[in-house]
Design a protein around this motif. Structure first.
Motif, PDB file in Angstrom:
ATOM      1  N   GLU A 711       0.846  -1.183   0.000  1.00 46.41           N
ATOM      2  CA  GLU A 711       0.000   0.000   0.000  1.00 46.41           C
ATOM      3  C   GLU A 711       0.894   1.250   0.000  1.00 46.41           C
ATOM      4  O   GLU A 711       1.880   1.319   0.734  1.00 46.41           O
ATOM      5  CB  GLU A 711      -0.907   0.006   1.231  1.00 46.41           C
ATOM      6  CG  GLU A 711      -1.978  -1.075   1.184  1.00 46.41           C
ATOM      7  CD  GLU A 711      -2.973  -0.907   2.315  1.00 46.41           C
ATOM      8  OE1 GLU A 711      -3.369   0.250   2.571  1.00 46.41           O
ATOM      9  OE2 GLU A 711      -3.343  -1.907   2.941  1.00 46.41           O
ATOM     10  N   PRO A 712       0.543   2.295  -0.822  1.00 52.44           N
ATOM     11  CA  PRO A 712       1.395   3.483  -0.919  1.00 52.44           C
ATOM     12  C   PRO A 712       1.665   4.174   0.421  1.00 52.44           C
ATOM     13  O   PRO A 712       2.721   4.770   0.600  1.00 52.44           O
ATOM     14  CB  PRO A 712       0.605   4.395  -1.864  1.00 52.44           C
ATOM     15  CG  PRO A 712      -0.213   3.464  -2.696  1.00 52.44           C
ATOM     16  CD  PRO A 712      -0.584   2.332  -1.775  1.00 52.44           C
ATOM     17  N   LYS A 713       0.739   4.050   1.380  1.00 52.82           N
ATOM     18  CA  LYS A 713       0.947   4.742   2.655  1.00 52.82           C
ATOM     19  C   LYS A 713       2.088   4.147   3.465  1.00 52.82           C
ATOM     20  O   LYS A 713       2.595   4.778   4.405  1.00 52.82           O
ATOM     21  CB  LYS A 713      -0.329   4.715   3.480  1.00 52.82           C
ATOM     22  CG  LYS A 713      -0.788   3.319   3.894  1.00 52.82           C
ATOM     23  CD  LYS A 713      -2.085   3.415   4.671  1.00 52.82           C
ATOM     24  CE  LYS A 713      -2.581   2.019   5.087  1.00 52.82           C
ATOM     25  NZ  LYS A 713      -3.848   2.102   5.868  1.00 52.82           N
ATOM     26  N   TYR A 714       2.536   2.903   3.111  1.00 53.13           N
ATOM     27  CA  TYR A 714       3.645   2.287   3.826  1.00 53.13           C
ATOM     28  C   TYR A 714       4.964   2.423   3.064  1.00 53.13           C
ATOM     29  O   TYR A 714       5.950   1.783   3.421  1.00 53.13           O
ATOM     30  CB  TYR A 714       3.360   0.791   4.053  1.00 53.13           C
ATOM     31  CG  TYR A 714       2.115   0.531   4.868  1.00 53.13           C
ATOM     32  CD1 TYR A 714       1.948   1.136   6.104  1.00 53.13           C
ATOM     33  CD2 TYR A 714       1.108  -0.314   4.398  1.00 53.13           C
ATOM     34  CE1 TYR A 714       0.798   0.903   6.864  1.00 53.13           C
ATOM     35  CE2 TYR A 714      -0.038  -0.551   5.137  1.00 53.13           C
ATOM     36  CZ  TYR A 714      -0.197   0.058   6.370  1.00 53.13           C
ATOM     37  OH  TYR A 714      -1.316  -0.164   7.114  1.00 53.13           O
ATOM     38  N   ALA A 715       4.963   3.259   1.993  1.00 52.29           N
ATOM     39  CA  ALA A 715       6.140   3.319   1.123  1.00 52.29           C
ATOM     40  C   ALA A 715       7.378   3.831   1.849  1.00 52.29           C
ATOM     41  O   ALA A 715       8.505   3.447   1.504  1.00 52.29           O
ATOM     42  CB  ALA A 715       5.838   4.205  -0.086  1.00 52.29           C
ATOM     43  N   GLU A 716       7.235   4.656   2.878  1.00 47.83           N
ATOM     44  CA  GLU A 716       8.385   5.163   3.632  1.00 47.83           C
ATOM     45  C   GLU A 716       8.641   4.333   4.888  1.00 47.83           C
ATOM     46  O   GLU A 716       9.784   4.158   5.312  1.00 47.83           O
ATOM     47  CB  GLU A 716       8.150   6.637   4.003  1.00 47.83           C
ATOM     48  CG  GLU A 716       8.100   7.570   2.805  1.00 47.83           C
ATOM     49  CD  GLU A 716       7.963   9.024   3.227  1.00 47.83           C
ATOM     50  OE1 GLU A 716       7.998   9.285   4.452  1.00 47.83           O
ATOM     51  OE2 GLU A 716       7.811   9.882   2.343  1.00 47.83           O
ATOM     52  N   ARG A 717       7.574   3.837   5.466  1.00 46.96           N
ATOM     53  CA  ARG A 717       7.698   3.090   6.727  1.00 46.96           C
ATOM     54  C   ARG A 717       8.564   1.855   6.602  1.00 46.96           C
ATOM     55  O   ARG A 717       9.317   1.513   7.520  1.00 46.96           O
ATOM     56  CB  ARG A 717       6.294   2.713   7.214  1.00 46.96           C
ATOM     57  CG  ARG A 717       6.284   1.813   8.436  1.00 46.96           C
ATOM     58  CD  ARG A 717       4.873   1.426   8.776  1.00 46.96           C
ATOM     59  NE  ARG A 717       4.859   0.366   9.776  1.00 46.96           N
ATOM     60  CZ  ARG A 717       3.756  -0.260  10.203  1.00 46.96           C
ATOM     61  NH1 ARG A 717       2.581   0.106   9.693  1.00 46.96           N
ATOM     62  NH2 ARG A 717       3.831  -1.221  11.101  1.00 46.96           N
ATOM     63  N   ILE A 718       8.496   1.169   5.453  1.00 47.75           N
ATOM     64  CA  ILE A 718       9.180  -0.123   5.324  1.00 47.75           C
ATOM     65  C   ILE A 718      10.689   0.004   5.392  1.00 47.75           C
ATOM     66  O   ILE A 718      11.399  -0.994   5.560  1.00 47.75           O
ATOM     67  CB  ILE A 718       8.777  -0.825   4.016  1.00 47.75           C
ATOM     68  CG1 ILE A 718       9.151   0.044   2.804  1.00 47.75           C
ATOM     69  CG2 ILE A 718       7.296  -1.151   4.014  1.00 47.75           C
ATOM     70  CD1 ILE A 718       8.892  -0.624   1.479  1.00 47.75           C
ATOM     71  N   PHE A 719      11.225   1.246   5.254  1.00 51.04           N
ATOM     72  CA  PHE A 719      12.675   1.424   5.300  1.00 51.04           C
ATOM     73  C   PHE A 719      13.171   1.690   6.728  1.00 51.04           C
ATOM     74  O   PHE A 719      14.354   1.916   6.932  1.00 51.04           O
ATOM     75  CB  PHE A 719      13.097   2.579   4.380  1.00 51.04           C
ATOM     76  CG  PHE A 719      12.900   2.280   2.918  1.00 51.04           C
ATOM     77  CD1 PHE A 719      13.790   1.468   2.240  1.00 51.04           C
ATOM     78  CD2 PHE A 719      11.803   2.787   2.239  1.00 51.04           C
ATOM     79  CE1 PHE A 719      13.608   1.191   0.894  1.00 51.04           C
ATOM     80  CE2 PHE A 719      11.608   2.505   0.893  1.00 51.04           C
ATOM     81  CZ  PHE A 719      12.511   1.699   0.220  1.00 51.04           C
ATOM     82  N   GLY A 720      12.249   1.668   7.705  1.00 50.43           N
ATOM     83  CA  GLY A 720      12.655   1.869   9.084  1.00 50.43           C
ATOM     84  C   GLY A 720      13.173   0.568   9.721  1.00 50.43           C
ATOM     85  O   GLY A 720      12.913  -0.554   9.249  1.00 50.43           O
TER      86      GLY A 720
END
Length: 775
Positions: A711-720
């Motif tokens: 989902e696009p809303k997790y596009a930044e979160r997954i790099f944490g």
């Protein structure tokens, strides 16, 4: 009469005697067949002849001889000088009386004839004299050509016109022809031949060459006389010098040529228009520019002048007609502007200017000029619209004013809210020069700036006026030809702005002081944080390394316990042992990932040329078991050689491709790797405003799969760190893989991101700068 006067003096009397004797012989010869009354007729004739040729005295002699002859031969007694009958006396007396009357009348008639001849001679001599004077004054000569003998005679003036000395002409046509200009001889001979053959008067203009070599123009005219047989026998005529006329014609032709050149170079149409007393009108002349004004040939307009009225716009035609009539009535200058509708249908504005003149026959002519003023009218309309736009703009120009001025520094337009703040207004400015509107000292300040704008240069200055400060823009205004025709002044009251700038400057100085002080404090905190992070990384590395050994012991002994006592203990014990082994294994993997993450930040990069195609082959070889188990298809475009750390790039590709294999969909995995120079990518996307200097020079790698997507809303979160979107039961892992990938890319001065939709696969992008060197 003149011939008789030269004869001997006795001859008239001899004529009287002879004529009387002839009359007597005729009477005697015919007396038997004629009456006596007719006999006297012969003597009357003798008396007339004697008087006519001899005069009164010979006539009287003839009367006396006739009376004696009649008495002697025809009155009884015959052959005697005696009259016996008084009737014969009466008849003889009557004869003598009639004879005397005849003598007197004949003598008077002869005297009148003599006087008339004398008068005619005098008149002829005077006419000849006047003719010679006239011929000489008119530079005209007379000639006569006997076509039978070929002899030519002409007056002295003729010789003079041919440049010959008086009396030198020998009467031959060849001599005359030798005086004719060689190029004109054939034309002269042809003109003579045509006149004789067609029985028309002879006329020809030709040149003659004088003895001194000078060339002169003459005009020959003649009339042919014909004999009874119809053949020409003589040509008589005149020759006239036409040097002055020819020169006048040449001058006229030159003037006409100059006039035509002038007319062709004049922007408008030269014309002559005539109004007759009966109200009819017509053009009598139109220059070649008629084609541009009326879209007609000049001849077409002259033949049908009514077309010019038909082309006038219906709204203008009545006004133009009335102005034309007023001009004709008062002989006033005709000057008007109107619209034309020529055949092309394009409305054309023209201006007609002319001066009328009344001729002796009542006609009125106008010599004038018609100018095409369409461009001027369009410019005037545009100027009006522009001026209105300017006025609307400047009247609403906030906190300022706009002025337009010409090359004389005269204000054409002045408006704006700022004018209401001062004593200036439209009455004080518009139509006045700067010297009329301001004091001399202020004009000396303004004039250089105005001149600079009119020279085509824009500039801005701050000018104090009263208790205010104005920011003044001096701007050139160009016309359609690119020439500066006006200057513009845009002034704005910046007094409050200047005051605010001073306040802001004070505040800025104070703020800079505070910022510098705060910056020093932040620098201290940053240094402390950096030391803390280094200690934390050191601790994490040491802790992870030190935890590995006891964790390895727990894992090993737990696995031995499971192998040796599996099935000997109860079911719960087996489950506990399984949990312990699984937990220890996951803990080991977590510690390894933490060590890898820590090493990534602490590890010194070994930058070198890296062939990405070779790295990809190595990764595919390392993942061949997983690739085979998932029946995956991995494709790639030709990849570049980059400057990077080969081990970290290997880990990066292996992790990203491994994720594509792990998070697969029901379909067999399809993975494609490509790389593009981002300048080419910008060009492919037709980004018109991007220049090579504005786009970073880097390679953009992409790894596209057909997996489950994100989902696009997790596009930044997954790099944490430790960020997972699924449970461990669904997909194994520690949540550190993408964080390590991000750390690797950041250490290579690049970027990493993902574009995906849930259920539609994902594409991971990362960049590597080109500046570090690529092939």
């Amino acid at each position: 009469m003149r011939v008789l006067q030269r004869l001997p003096p006795f001859l008239p009397y001899g004529v009287a005697i002879a004529s009387t004797a002839v009359a007597l012989l005729l009477s005697l010869w015919l007396q038997d067949i004629i009456s006596r009354s007719v006999i006297g007729t012969f003597f009357y004739i003798a008396i007339v002849i004697s008087t006519w040729y001899g005069g009164r005295r010979p006539g009287i002699v003839a009367i006396a001889l006739s009376a004696s002859a009649i008495n002697y031969y025809f009155m009884p007694p015959i052959s005697q000088i005696y009259i016996s009958d008084w009737q014969d006396v009466f008849r003889l007396a009557l004869f003598v009386s009639v004879a005397l009357i005849i003598n007197t009348l004949t003598a008077n008639l002869q005297e009148s004839k003599r006087k008339l001849e004398i008068l005619n001679c005098r008149l002829a001599e005077e006419s000849a004299s006047r003719l010679r004077v006239a011929l000489k004054a008119a530079q005209m000569g007379m000639w006569d050509w006997n076509l039978v003998t070929g002899e030519i005679t002409w007056s002295p003036e003729h010789e003079q016109l041919l440049g010959l000395s008086p009396g030198s002409f020998d009467g031959r046509y060849e001599t005359f022809e030798a005086c004719v200009y060689p190029d004109d001889q054939e034309g002269l001979n042809q003109a003579v031949t045509d006149s004789l053959q067609n029985r028309v008067p002879y006329y020809h203009e030709y040149r003659v060459v004088w003895a001194d070599g000078s060339i002169h123009w003459v005009e020959g005219r003649g009339q042919t006389l014909y004999g009874e047989d119809g053949q020409p026998v003589r040509i008589s005529g005149t020759i006239l010098s036409i040097d002055q006329r020819k020169q006048a014609e040449l001058d006229l032709q030159a003037r006409e040529a100059r006039f035509q050149r002038l007319a062709s170079n004049i922007a408008g149409m030269l014309y002559q228009y005539m109004l007759h007393p009966d109200g009819s009108d017509r053009f009598t002349y139109a220059s070649a520019k008629c084609r541009d004004i009326y879209e007609l040939e000049p001849d077409e307009l002259l033949q049908d002048s009514g077309q010019s009225w038909d082309m006038i716009h219906p709204d203008d035609v009545q006004r133009v007609r009335q102005q034309k009539l007023n001009s004709a009535e008062h002989l006033d200058r005709f000057d008007t502007e109107f619209r034309l509708l020529p055949p092309s249908g394009v409305v054309r504005w023209v201006r007609a200017v002319s001066q009328p003149e009344r001729l002796s026959n009542g006609d009125i002519i106008w010599d004038g000029l018609i100018l095409d003023i369409t461009d001027r009218k369009r410019a005037e309309q545009e100027l009006r619209e522009s001026k209105e736009r300017y006025r609307t703009l400047v009247e609403n120009f906030p906190n300022g004013a706009v002025l337009l001025f010409d090359h004389d520094l005269r204000y054409m337009l002045a408006a704006g809210q700022a004018l209401t703040e001062t004593e200036l207004n439209l009455t004080n400015l518009e139509g006045k020069t700067i010297w009329e509107a301001f004091d001399p000292e202020f004009c000396q300040l303004l004039e250089p700036h105005y001149r600079t704008a009119l020279a085509g240069n824009s500039h801005v200055v701050e000018i104090p006026f009263g208790d205010r400060i104005y920011s003044v823009h001096f701007i050139p205004v160009y016309d359609d030809q690119g020439q500066v025709n006006l200057g513009m002044v845009m002034s704005q009251n910046i007094t409050l702005q200047k005051q605010a700038e001073q306040v802001l400057k004070t505040a800025r100085d104070e703020l800079e002081r505070q910022v510098q002080e705060r910056t020093r404090e932040l620098q201290k905190l940053t240094d402390q944080l950096q030391r803390s992070n280094q200690e934390l990384e050191q601790f994490a590395y040491v802790a992870s390394h030190d935890l590995q050994e006891p964790l390895r012991a727990v894992t090993s002994f737990t696995q031995l316990l499971a192998q040796d006592y599996q099935g000997q203990l109860d079911a719960d014990a087996d489950t506990y042992i399984e949990f312990i082994v699984d937990g220890a294994t996951r803990m080991q993997q977590l510690i390894r990932d933490l060590l890898a993450y820590s090493r990534t930040g602490r590890y010194e990069l070994h930058l070198q040329p890296v062939d990405c195609n070779a790295i990809l082959k190595r990764v595919k070889r390392d993942l061949q078991v997983a690739i085979a188990e998932n029946q995956a298809v991995i494709t790639a475009d030709p990849l570049p050689t980059i400057t990077a750390d080969p081990s970290q790039i290997t880990y990066l590709l292996q992790n990203l491709i491994g994720n594509s294999l792990k998070y697969r969909s029901e379909a067999a995995p399809s993975i494609h790797i490509s790389a593009k120079n981002n300048i080419e990518e910008a060009r492919d996307d037709t980004i018109q405003e991007v220049s090579p200097q504005s786009v970073a020079k880097e390679w953009v790698f992409s790894i596209r799969d057909n997996g489950i997507g994100i989902e696009p809303k997790y596009a930044e979160r997954i790099f944490g760190i430790f960020q997972r979107l699924h449970t461990r039961d669904e997909y194994p892992g520690t949540g550190l893989g993408l964080a390590i990938c991000q750390k690797i890319i950041e250490r290579h001065a690049g970027r990493i991101w993902v574009e995906s939709q849930l259920g539609q696969g994902a594409t991971f992008f990362f960049t590597i700068p080109i500046e570090r060197g690529t092939q």
